[in-house]
Design a protein around this motif. Structure first.
Motif, PDB file in Angstrom:
ATOM      1  N   GLN A 138       0.838  -1.196   0.000  1.00 45.38           N
ATOM      2  CA  GLN A 138       0.000   0.000   0.000  1.00 45.38           C
ATOM      3  C   GLN A 138       0.874   1.247   0.000  1.00 45.38           C
ATOM      4  OE1 GLN A 138      -3.385   0.100   2.802  1.00 45.38           O
ATOM      5  NE2 GLN A 138      -2.735   2.167   3.351  1.00 45.38           N
ATOM      6  N   LEU A 139       0.481   2.248  -0.773  1.00 49.17           N
ATOM      7  CA  LEU A 139       1.252   3.479  -0.903  1.00 49.17           C
ATOM      8  C   LEU A 139       0.385   4.674  -0.556  1.00 49.17           C
ATOM      9  CD1 LEU A 139       3.883   4.891  -1.996  1.00 49.17           C
ATOM     10  CD2 LEU A 139       2.699   5.008  -4.215  1.00 49.17           C
ATOM     11  N   ASN A 140       0.888   5.537   0.316  1.00 55.74           N
ATOM     12  CA  ASN A 140       0.257   6.814   0.618  1.00 55.74           C
ATOM     13  C   ASN A 140       1.200   7.935   0.181  1.00 55.74           C
ATOM     14  OD1 ASN A 140      -1.493   5.090   2.068  1.00 55.74           O
ATOM     15  ND2 ASN A 140      -1.966   6.721   3.510  1.00 55.74           N
ATOM     16  N   VAL A 141       0.692   8.871  -0.605  1.00 52.35           N
ATOM     17  CA  VAL A 141       1.497   9.984  -1.100  1.00 52.35           C
ATOM     18  C   VAL A 141       0.826  11.293  -0.702  1.00 52.35           C
ATOM     19  CG1 VAL A 141       2.565  11.062  -3.106  1.00 52.35           C
ATOM     20  CG2 VAL A 141       2.265   8.583  -3.046  1.00 52.35           C
ATOM     21  N   SER A 142       1.599  12.223  -0.181  1.00 56.52           N
ATOM     22  CA  SER A 142       1.059  13.522   0.212  1.00 56.52           C
ATOM     23  C   SER A 142       1.001  14.449  -0.997  1.00 56.52           C
ATOM     24  CB  SER A 142       1.934  14.157   1.299  1.00 56.52           C
ATOM     25  OG  SER A 142       1.903  13.371   2.475  1.00 56.52           O
ATOM     26  N   ILE A 143      -0.212  14.886  -1.342  1.00 55.58           N
ATOM     27  CA  ILE A 143      -0.418  15.864  -2.412  1.00 55.58           C
ATOM     28  C   ILE A 143      -1.437  16.866  -1.896  1.00 55.58           C
ATOM     29  CG2 ILE A 143      -1.114  16.267  -4.803  1.00 55.58           C
ATOM     30  CD1 ILE A 143      -0.347  13.429  -5.470  1.00 55.58           C
ATOM     31  N   ASP A 144      -0.965  17.987  -1.381  1.00 55.39           N
ATOM     32  CA  ASP A 144      -1.847  18.939  -0.719  1.00 55.39           C
ATOM     33  C   ASP A 144      -2.524  19.899  -1.678  1.00 55.39           C
ATOM     34  OD1 ASP A 144      -1.402  18.146   2.061  1.00 55.39           O
ATOM     35  OD2 ASP A 144       0.647  18.853   1.744  1.00 55.39           O
ATOM     36  N   ASP A 168       1.120   7.237 -11.470  1.00 52.69           N
ATOM     37  CA  ASP A 168       0.835   6.449 -12.679  1.00 52.69           C
ATOM     38  C   ASP A 168       1.779   5.251 -12.759  1.00 52.69           C
ATOM     39  OD1 ASP A 168      -1.177   8.186 -13.441  1.00 52.69           O
ATOM     40  OD2 ASP A 168       0.141   9.413 -14.709  1.00 52.69           O
ATOM     41  N   MET A 169       3.040   5.454 -12.432  1.00 52.63           N
ATOM     42  CA  MET A 169       4.001   4.362 -12.452  1.00 52.63           C
ATOM     43  C   MET A 169       3.613   3.284 -11.448  1.00 52.63           C
ATOM     44  SD  MET A 169       7.734   6.227 -12.791  1.00 52.63           S
ATOM     45  CE  MET A 169       8.556   4.633 -12.577  1.00 52.63           C
ATOM     46  N   ALA A 170       3.185   3.707 -10.268  1.00 51.88           N
ATOM     47  CA  ALA A 170       2.796   2.742  -9.234  1.00 51.88           C
ATOM     48  C   ALA A 170       1.643   1.877  -9.717  1.00 51.88           C
ATOM     49  CB  ALA A 170       2.414   3.485  -7.951  1.00 51.88           C
ATOM     50  N   ARG A 171       0.662   2.499 -10.350  1.00 52.03           N
ATOM     51  CA  ARG A 171      -0.474   1.723 -10.872  1.00 52.03           C
ATOM     52  C   ARG A 171      -0.033   0.783 -11.987  1.00 52.03           C
ATOM     53  NH1 ARG A 171      -3.404   6.553  -9.609  1.00 52.03           N
ATOM     54  NH2 ARG A 171      -2.812   7.496 -11.603  1.00 52.03           N
ATOM     55  N   SER A 172       0.886   1.248 -12.842  1.00 51.69           N
ATOM     56  CA  SER A 172       1.349   0.400 -13.946  1.00 51.69           C
ATOM     57  C   SER A 172       2.132  -0.808 -13.442  1.00 51.69           C
ATOM     58  CB  SER A 172       2.221   1.219 -14.907  1.00 51.69           C
ATOM     59  OG  SER A 172       3.474   1.549 -14.317  1.00 51.69           O
ATOM     60  N   LEU A 173       2.683  -0.698 -12.242  1.00 49.01           N
ATOM     61  CA  LEU A 173       3.428  -1.804 -11.648  1.00 49.01           C
ATOM     62  C   LEU A 173       2.514  -2.760 -10.880  1.00 49.01           C
ATOM     63  CD1 LEU A 173       6.504   0.240 -10.350  1.00 49.01           C
ATOM     64  CD2 LEU A 173       6.545  -1.517 -12.142  1.00 49.01           C
ATOM     65  N   GLY A 174       1.209  -2.484 -10.904  1.00 45.43           N
ATOM     66  CA  GLY A 174       0.255  -3.379 -10.267  1.00 45.43           C
ATOM     67  C   GLY A 174      -0.114  -3.003  -8.848  1.00 45.43           C
ATOM     68  N   LEU A 175       0.352  -1.858  -8.368  1.00 49.30           N
ATOM     69  CA  LEU A 175       0.004  -1.431  -7.013  1.00 49.30           C
ATOM     70  C   LEU A 175      -1.374  -0.775  -7.062  1.00 49.30           C
ATOM     71  CD1 LEU A 175       1.340  -1.465  -4.213  1.00 49.30           C
ATOM     72  CD2 LEU A 175       2.103   0.867  -4.629  1.00 49.30           C
ATOM     73  N   THR A 176      -2.346  -1.399  -6.459  1.00 44.16           N
ATOM     74  CA  THR A 176      -3.729  -0.925  -6.545  1.00 44.16           C
ATOM     75  C   THR A 176      -4.196  -0.207  -5.280  1.00 44.16           C
ATOM     76  OG1 THR A 176      -4.562  -3.080  -5.768  1.00 44.16           O
ATOM     77  CG2 THR A 176      -4.367  -2.753  -8.149  1.00 44.16           C
ATOM     78  N   ARG A 177      -3.516  -0.421  -4.182  1.00 43.06           N
ATOM     79  CA  ARG A 177      -3.937   0.202  -2.922  1.00 43.06           C
ATOM     80  C   ARG A 177      -3.151   1.506  -2.734  1.00 43.06           C
ATOM     81  NH1 ARG A 177      -3.477  -4.719   1.260  1.00 43.06           N
ATOM     82  NH2 ARG A 177      -4.361  -3.163   2.695  1.00 43.06           N
ATOM     83  N   ILE A 178      -3.663   2.570  -3.341  1.00 42.51           N
ATOM     84  CA  ILE A 178      -2.987   3.861  -3.340  1.00 42.51           C
ATOM     85  C   ILE A 178      -3.884   4.899  -2.686  1.00 42.51           C
ATOM     86  CG2 ILE A 178      -2.014   5.693  -4.765  1.00 42.51           C
ATOM     87  CD1 ILE A 178      -1.373   3.590  -6.875  1.00 42.51           C
ATOM     88  N   LYS A 179      -3.307   5.648  -1.763  1.00 42.53           N
ATOM     89  CA  LYS A 179      -4.018   6.741  -1.112  1.00 42.53           C
ATOM     90  C   LYS A 179      -3.230   8.031  -1.282  1.00 42.53           C
ATOM     91  CE  LYS A 179      -6.076   3.713   2.389  1.00 42.53           C
ATOM     92  NZ  LYS A 179      -6.226   3.438   3.849  1.00 42.53           N
ATOM     93  N   VAL A 180      -3.955   9.118  -1.378  1.00 42.74           N
ATOM     94  CA  VAL A 180      -3.354  10.445  -1.485  1.00 42.74           C
ATOM     95  C   VAL A 180      -3.811  11.267  -0.284  1.00 42.74           C
ATOM     96  CG1 VAL A 180      -3.323  12.604  -2.784  1.00 42.74           C
ATOM     97  CG2 VAL A 180      -3.131  10.415  -3.989  1.00 42.74           C
ATOM     98  N   ASN A 181      -2.863  11.861   0.426  1.00 44.02           N
ATOM     99  CA  ASN A 181      -3.172  12.657   1.608  1.00 44.02           C
ATOM    100  C   ASN A 181      -3.132  14.145   1.277  1.00 44.02           C
ATOM    101  OD1 ASN A 181      -3.187  10.241   3.028  1.00 44.02           O
ATOM    102  ND2 ASN A 181      -1.094  10.494   3.770  1.00 44.02           N
ATOM    103  N   ALA A 182      -4.130  14.883   1.744  1.00 45.24           N
ATOM    104  CA  ALA A 182      -4.163  16.337   1.572  1.00 45.24           C
ATOM    105  C   ALA A 182      -4.611  16.971   2.880  1.00 45.24           C
ATOM    106  CB  ALA A 182      -5.103  16.732   0.443  1.00 45.24           C
TER     107      ALA A 182
END
Length: 347
Positions: A138-144, A168-182
């Motif tokens: 699972q990946l969480n990325v901060s994008i405010d 986009d790269m993460a999704r192309s690598l098959g990582l589906t559990r992605i969250k964005v924090n703001a």
């Protein structure tokens, strides 16, 4: 804002603090079970977010961060006590050159089902493949902000487009559990709410709006910028968004979905009533201190117990300390504990 004065938790009798038939699972005296560990691997950060480190990271003489061996011992001990999810935090964890090895050690620990990572995304395009190959779930990325100029005003870096490419790269690598924090900021990104919604129409991520929290060094900024998550929640419900059920190892977000949107929205509202009643997470700092609450005490040093494989002593100490976990964080009373800024523990 009307803020709660207490959290209505049921205090268990002393004999019931330890689970009768499942003694391995961590449980406090209020009956809350802890299956989720937030593990900081560094307190260094290379961003200058205005709500956290507006002057940048200030180098201190703190001890060196946890070693790979110490991290492995922490993971094995917590897994034996029922922890199923470990989130790697910072500071900015990608500043550790051995981050892929850390992910691999955690993922290979028996009992750990989910290894998550929270990052500012600065090195996402360069390192995401190595993280996924190491076993990241699972990946969480901060994008405010989704506006490049506003993003730079908040973070001090002109990196928005590169970070979005990293997603986009993460999704192309098959990582589906992605969250964005703001983090919600009245004078910076609150007016972008329609733009965030438009982005979610075709973007399959969970966008989590986080209420700005008061810390030891941001009182004036907090008073000027704080936005209640309750206001956003009301807007979502009025627009047809539906709240989803919460899983046992989920974080504190209330998550909402909508049939017309590929993405989802989460709200983290630490000033809301009963926020602490569903707490399921503990924190370990980069120096090996156990923090029972983000806004609690200075932390309890576990590092002396990490110098060998005596997991029994480490487990006993953790259980002993958990008895002192409070019912609430007392944020509604203006108490911020020992946390000066979020880079100390990764939020």
């Amino acid at each position: 804002m009307n803020m709660p004065t207490h959290i209505p938790l049921r205090v268990l009798p002393a004999d019931d603090v330890q689970l009768r038939n499942d003694a391995a699972v961590l449980q406090d005296r209020f009956g809350r079970r802890f299956s989720y560990l937030r593990l900081s691997v560094t307190d260094v950060c290379n961003f200058r977010c205005n709500y956290c480190l507006p002057d940048g990271y200030q180098c201190t003489d703190t001890p060196v961060p946890l070693t790979l061996e110490e991290i492995g011992r922490i993971a094995r001990t917590f897994a034996a006590m029922g922890t199923r999810k470990i989130r790697i935090t910072g500071g900015e964890p990608s500043l550790r050159k051995d981050l892929p090895e850390i992910i691999r050690v955690l993922k290979s620990t028996p009992g750990i089902d989910t290894v998550a990572l929270t990052t500012n995304g600065y090195r996402l395009t360069h390192q995401i493949e190595s993280w996924v190959n190491a076993g990241l779930d699972q990946l969480n990325v901060s994008i405010d902000s989704l506006d490049p100029q506003q993003f730079r005003a908040i973070t001090g870096h002109d990196k928005l487009q590169e970070i979005l490419s990293g997603l986009d790269m993460a999704r192309s690598l098959g990582l589906t559990r992605i969250k964005v924090n703001a983090v919600l900021l009245r004078g910076f990104n609150l007016t972008e709410f329609p733009q965030f919604l438009h982005w979610l129409k075709d973007t399959d991520v969970s966008l989590r709006f986080i209420e700005l929290m008061q810390t030891g060094d941001n009182e004036e900024f907090f008073r000027a910028q704080h936005v209640s998550g309750d206001d956003i929640r009301a807007r979502l419900l009025q627009a047809g968004w539906v709240q989803k059920a919460r899983s046992a190892d989920d974080g504190p977000a209330q998550e909402f979905s909508h049939a017309e949107y590929a993405g989802r929205i989460g709200l983290i509202m630490p000033y809301s009533k009963d926020f602490c009643s569903t707490c399921n997470r503990l924190r370990i700092s980069a120096q090996g201190k156990l923090h029972l609450c983000l806004f609690g005490e200075e932390g309890f040093d576990l590092r002396p117990l990490l110098q060998n494989d005596d997991s029994v002593s480490l487990e006993m100490r953790i259980r002993e300390l958990l008895r002192d976990k409070k019912a609430t964080h007392f944020l509604e009373e203006g108490k911020t504990g020992a946390v000066r800024h979020f880079a100390m523990l990764g939020g």
